[in-house]
Design a protein around this motif. Structure first.
Motif, PDB file in Angstrom:
ATOM      1  N   GLY A 130      41.167  21.746  40.524  1.00 27.81           N
ATOM      2  CA  GLY A 130      40.713  20.549  41.220  1.00 27.81           C
ATOM      3  C   GLY A 130      39.881  19.629  40.340  1.00 27.81           C
ATOM      4  O   GLY A 130      39.935  19.715  39.104  1.00 27.81           O
ATOM      5  N   ALA A 131      39.104  18.762  40.981  1.00 27.86           N
ATOM      6  CA  ALA A 131      38.332  17.746  40.245  1.00 27.86           C
ATOM      7  C   ALA A 131      37.344  18.394  39.282  1.00 27.86           C
ATOM      8  O   ALA A 131      37.195  17.962  38.133  1.00 27.86           O
ATOM      9  CB  ALA A 131      37.587  16.843  41.240  1.00 27.86           C
ATOM     10  N   ILE A 132      36.667  19.447  39.741  1.00 26.28           N
ATOM     11  CA  ILE A 132      35.711  20.146  38.873  1.00 26.28           C
ATOM     12  C   ILE A 132      36.460  20.834  37.734  1.00 26.28           C
ATOM     13  O   ILE A 132      36.033  20.786  36.569  1.00 26.28           O
ATOM     14  CB  ILE A 132      34.901  21.186  39.689  1.00 26.28           C
ATOM     15  CG1 ILE A 132      33.983  20.498  40.693  1.00 26.28           C
ATOM     16  CG2 ILE A 132      34.141  22.144  38.760  1.00 26.28           C
ATOM     17  CD1 ILE A 132      32.707  19.928  40.113  1.00 26.28           C
ATOM     18  N   GLY A 133      37.581  21.447  38.045  1.00 27.64           N
ATOM     19  CA  GLY A 133      38.365  22.130  37.011  1.00 27.64           C
ATOM     20  C   GLY A 133      38.802  21.164  35.918  1.00 27.64           C
ATOM     21  O   GLY A 133      38.771  21.500  34.720  1.00 27.64           O
ATOM     22  N   ILE A 134      39.194  19.954  36.322  1.00 28.10           N
ATOM     23  CA  ILE A 134      39.603  18.932  35.346  1.00 28.10           C
ATOM     24  C   ILE A 134      38.411  18.581  34.455  1.00 28.10           C
ATOM     25  O   ILE A 134      38.510  18.553  33.226  1.00 28.10           O
ATOM     26  CB  ILE A 134      40.154  17.672  36.069  1.00 28.10           C
ATOM     27  CG1 ILE A 134      41.458  18.000  36.803  1.00 28.10           C
ATOM     28  CG2 ILE A 134      40.366  16.522  35.068  1.00 28.10           C
ATOM     29  CD1 ILE A 134      41.949  16.898  37.747  1.00 28.10           C
ATOM     30  N   ALA A 135      37.257  18.366  35.081  1.00 23.38           N
ATOM     31  CA  ALA A 135      36.046  18.033  34.305  1.00 23.38           C
ATOM     32  C   ALA A 135      35.707  19.161  33.335  1.00 23.38           C
ATOM     33  O   ALA A 135      35.391  18.923  32.158  1.00 23.38           O
ATOM     34  CB  ALA A 135      34.874  17.780  35.248  1.00 23.38           C
ATOM     35  N   ARG A 136      35.791  20.397  33.805  1.00 25.21           N
ATOM     36  CA  ARG A 136      35.442  21.528  32.935  1.00 25.21           C
ATOM     37  C   ARG A 136      36.420  21.645  31.768  1.00 25.21           C
ATOM     38  O   ARG A 136      36.025  21.960  30.645  1.00 25.21           O
ATOM     39  CB  ARG A 136      35.423  22.827  33.730  1.00 25.21           C
ATOM     40  CG  ARG A 136      34.289  22.908  34.731  1.00 25.21           C
ATOM     41  CD  ARG A 136      34.328  24.210  35.489  1.00 25.21           C
ATOM     42  NE  ARG A 136      33.884  25.339  34.676  1.00 25.21           N
ATOM     43  CZ  ARG A 136      34.319  26.581  34.829  1.00 25.21           C
ATOM     44  NH1 ARG A 136      35.222  26.855  35.739  1.00 25.21           N
ATOM     45  NH2 ARG A 136      33.855  27.542  34.061  1.00 25.21           N
ATOM     46  N   ALA A 137      37.705  21.411  32.036  1.00 27.14           N
ATOM     47  CA  ALA A 137      38.703  21.536  30.969  1.00 27.14           C
ATOM     48  C   ALA A 137      38.434  20.507  29.862  1.00 27.14           C
ATOM     49  O   ALA A 137      38.439  20.842  28.674  1.00 27.14           O
ATOM     50  CB  ALA A 137      40.116  21.365  31.535  1.00 27.14           C
ATOM     51  N   PHE A 138      38.170  19.248  30.260  1.00 33.72           N
ATOM     52  CA  PHE A 138      37.930  18.231  29.229  1.00 33.72           C
ATOM     53  C   PHE A 138      36.598  18.460  28.517  1.00 33.72           C
ATOM     54  O   PHE A 138      36.466  18.186  27.324  1.00 33.72           O
ATOM     55  CB  PHE A 138      38.032  16.819  29.824  1.00 33.72           C
ATOM     56  CG  PHE A 138      39.460  16.431  30.080  1.00 33.72           C
ATOM     57  CD1 PHE A 138      40.309  16.133  29.013  1.00 33.72           C
ATOM     58  CD2 PHE A 138      39.995  16.418  31.354  1.00 33.72           C
ATOM     59  CE1 PHE A 138      41.647  15.825  29.225  1.00 33.72           C
ATOM     60  CE2 PHE A 138      41.332  16.111  31.588  1.00 33.72           C
ATOM     61  CZ  PHE A 138      42.153  15.812  30.509  1.00 33.72           C
ATOM     62  N   THR A 171      43.886  19.735  25.628  1.00 34.93           N
ATOM     63  CA  THR A 171      43.395  20.041  26.971  1.00 34.93           C
ATOM     64  C   THR A 171      44.506  19.865  28.008  1.00 34.93           C
ATOM     65  O   THR A 171      44.599  20.648  28.951  1.00 34.93           O
ATOM     66  CB  THR A 171      42.173  19.149  27.284  1.00 34.93           C
ATOM     67  OG1 THR A 171      41.164  19.438  26.305  1.00 34.93           O
ATOM     68  CG2 THR A 171      41.625  19.410  28.668  1.00 34.93           C
ATOM     69  N   ILE A 172      45.367  18.860  27.822  1.00 37.76           N
ATOM     70  CA  ILE A 172      46.475  18.696  28.771  1.00 37.76           C
ATOM     71  C   ILE A 172      47.361  19.953  28.759  1.00 37.76           C
ATOM     72  O   ILE A 172      47.798  20.428  29.812  1.00 37.76           O
ATOM     73  CB  ILE A 172      47.296  17.419  28.447  1.00 37.76           C
ATOM     74  CG1 ILE A 172      46.486  16.159  28.806  1.00 37.76           C
ATOM     75  CG2 ILE A 172      48.651  17.418  29.171  1.00 37.76           C
ATOM     76  CD1 ILE A 172      46.222  15.936  30.298  1.00 37.76           C
ATOM     77  N   ASN A 173      47.592  20.531  27.579  1.00 39.12           N
ATOM     78  CA  ASN A 173      48.383  21.763  27.538  1.00 39.12           C
ATOM     79  C   ASN A 173      47.755  22.875  28.370  1.00 39.12           C
ATOM     80  O   ASN A 173      48.460  23.696  28.950  1.00 39.12           O
ATOM     81  CB  ASN A 173      48.559  22.250  26.094  1.00 39.12           C
ATOM     82  CG  ASN A 173      49.618  21.461  25.357  1.00 39.12           C
ATOM     83  OD1 ASN A 173      50.252  20.589  25.944  1.00 39.12           O
ATOM     84  ND2 ASN A 173      49.814  21.768  24.092  1.00 39.12           N
ATOM     85  N   HIS A 174      46.422  22.897  28.390  1.00 36.74           N
ATOM     86  CA  HIS A 174      45.728  23.951  29.139  1.00 36.74           C
ATOM     87  C   HIS A 174      46.120  23.955  30.629  1.00 36.74           C
ATOM     88  O   HIS A 174      46.161  25.003  31.266  1.00 36.74           O
ATOM     89  CB  HIS A 174      44.219  23.764  28.968  1.00 36.74           C
ATOM     90  CG  HIS A 174      43.402  24.856  29.572  1.00 36.74           C
ATOM     91  ND1 HIS A 174      43.470  26.166  29.140  1.00 36.74           N
ATOM     92  CD2 HIS A 174      42.502  24.850  30.599  1.00 36.74           C
ATOM     93  CE1 HIS A 174      42.642  26.907  29.868  1.00 36.74           C
ATOM     94  NE2 HIS A 174      42.049  26.132  30.746  1.00 36.74           N
ATOM     95  N   PHE A 175      46.449  22.775  31.153  1.00 33.22           N
ATOM     96  CA  PHE A 175      46.900  22.726  32.556  1.00 33.22           C
ATOM     97  C   PHE A 175      48.192  23.527  32.719  1.00 33.22           C
ATOM     98  O   PHE A 175      48.357  24.258  33.691  1.00 33.22           O
ATOM     99  CB  PHE A 175      47.145  21.267  32.996  1.00 33.22           C
ATOM    100  CG  PHE A 175      45.874  20.494  33.226  1.00 33.22           C
ATOM    101  CD1 PHE A 175      45.208  19.894  32.169  1.00 33.22           C
ATOM    102  CD2 PHE A 175      45.343  20.379  34.502  1.00 33.22           C
ATOM    103  CE1 PHE A 175      44.026  19.184  32.371  1.00 33.22           C
ATOM    104  CE2 PHE A 175      44.167  19.673  34.724  1.00 33.22           C
ATOM    105  CZ  PHE A 175      43.512  19.079  33.660  1.00 33.22           C
TER     106      PHE A 175
END
Ligand code: ADP
Ligand code: NI
Length: 217
Positions: A130-138, A171-175
């Protein structure tokens, strides 16, 4: 035993301990996992006290960010909980959670799932979505100085422990390598329900990302 007193002193201890962590693994992550654990545990059959303590201590020694090993984590946790008069049976279950929660270890090593481990693992995974996960990944990618996207580096399709920890990638690959697979790994039906919305939001995010990358809309 005053459970609330042990929870409160554990919160203070962990907050102090994680004071200097980078943004993805800081006290706010623990707080979110703690809140999610309570939400999920209410709907599932598990020992709430054990699950709450598991959530609070689950990242006390993440080896990626500090020098402590998982063994140290169990020692730090049990010493503290003993000093607060926590029964040994509870301490053992909390240490079991700490020793088995890691995504990296579970790639190769399927752990026996206790009900409390199932709940805390789901809560921890939800915070990577989710939104937090996206923030954490970047935030993690920035911390490692990685590009957020590089079309020349395709996502890895087979994750081994060695390749997961490999340093190149985006980071996009991490998704595609991890985050979009978390929904199917949820242990509890409550976790699965909560994951669905976060999963959809990440998919929408990626759709926007590639539209903008390609100069559309
Ligand atoms: P876990 O707690 O399941 O072991 P990690 O410690 O591996 O998870 O990851 C912590 C956070 O950092 C998560 O939000 C995760 O998505 C993010 N993260 C881990 N590896 C990467 C990566 N290669 N690129 C971007 N973000 C990452
Ligand atoms: Ni965590």
């Amino acid at each position: 035993m005053d459970k609330q007193k042990i929870i409160d002193s554990s919160r203070n201890f962990v907050k102090q301990y994680l004071n200097n962590q980078e943004a993805g693994h800081d006290w706010s992550h623990i707080q979110r996992v703690y809140m999610l654990t309570k939400t999920i545990a209410k709907e599932e059959h598990c020992d709430l006290f054990v699950a709450e303590l598991g959530a609070l201590f689950h990242d006390i020694a993440d080896t990626k960010f500090n020098k402590n090993s998982d063994a140290d984590a169990a020692i730090i946790t049990s010493r503290f909980l003993e000093s607060q008069g926590t029964p040994n049976a509870v301490i053992e279950q909390v240490c079991y959670i700490i020793n088995h929660i890691s995504f990296r270890k579970n790639i190769t090593n399927q752990s026996k799932l206790t009900p409390e481990l199932a709940v805390v693992m789901d809560a921890d995974r939800l915070d990577a979505m989710g939104a937090i996960g996206i923030a954490r990944a970047f935030s993690f990618g920035g911390h490692r100085n990685r590009p957020f996207y590089n079309p020349d580096i395709p996502p890895r399709t087979k994750l081994t422990r060695a390749s997961y920890e490999q340093r190149n990638g985006s980071t996009i690959n991490h998704f595609y390598e991890k985050l979009l697979h978390l929904t199917e790994k949820m242990n509890t039906s409550t976790g699965r329900q909560l994951a669905a919305g976060r999963h959809q939001f990440m998919q929408e995010y990626l759709e926007h990302f590639f539209n903008e990358w390609n100069g559309r809309s």
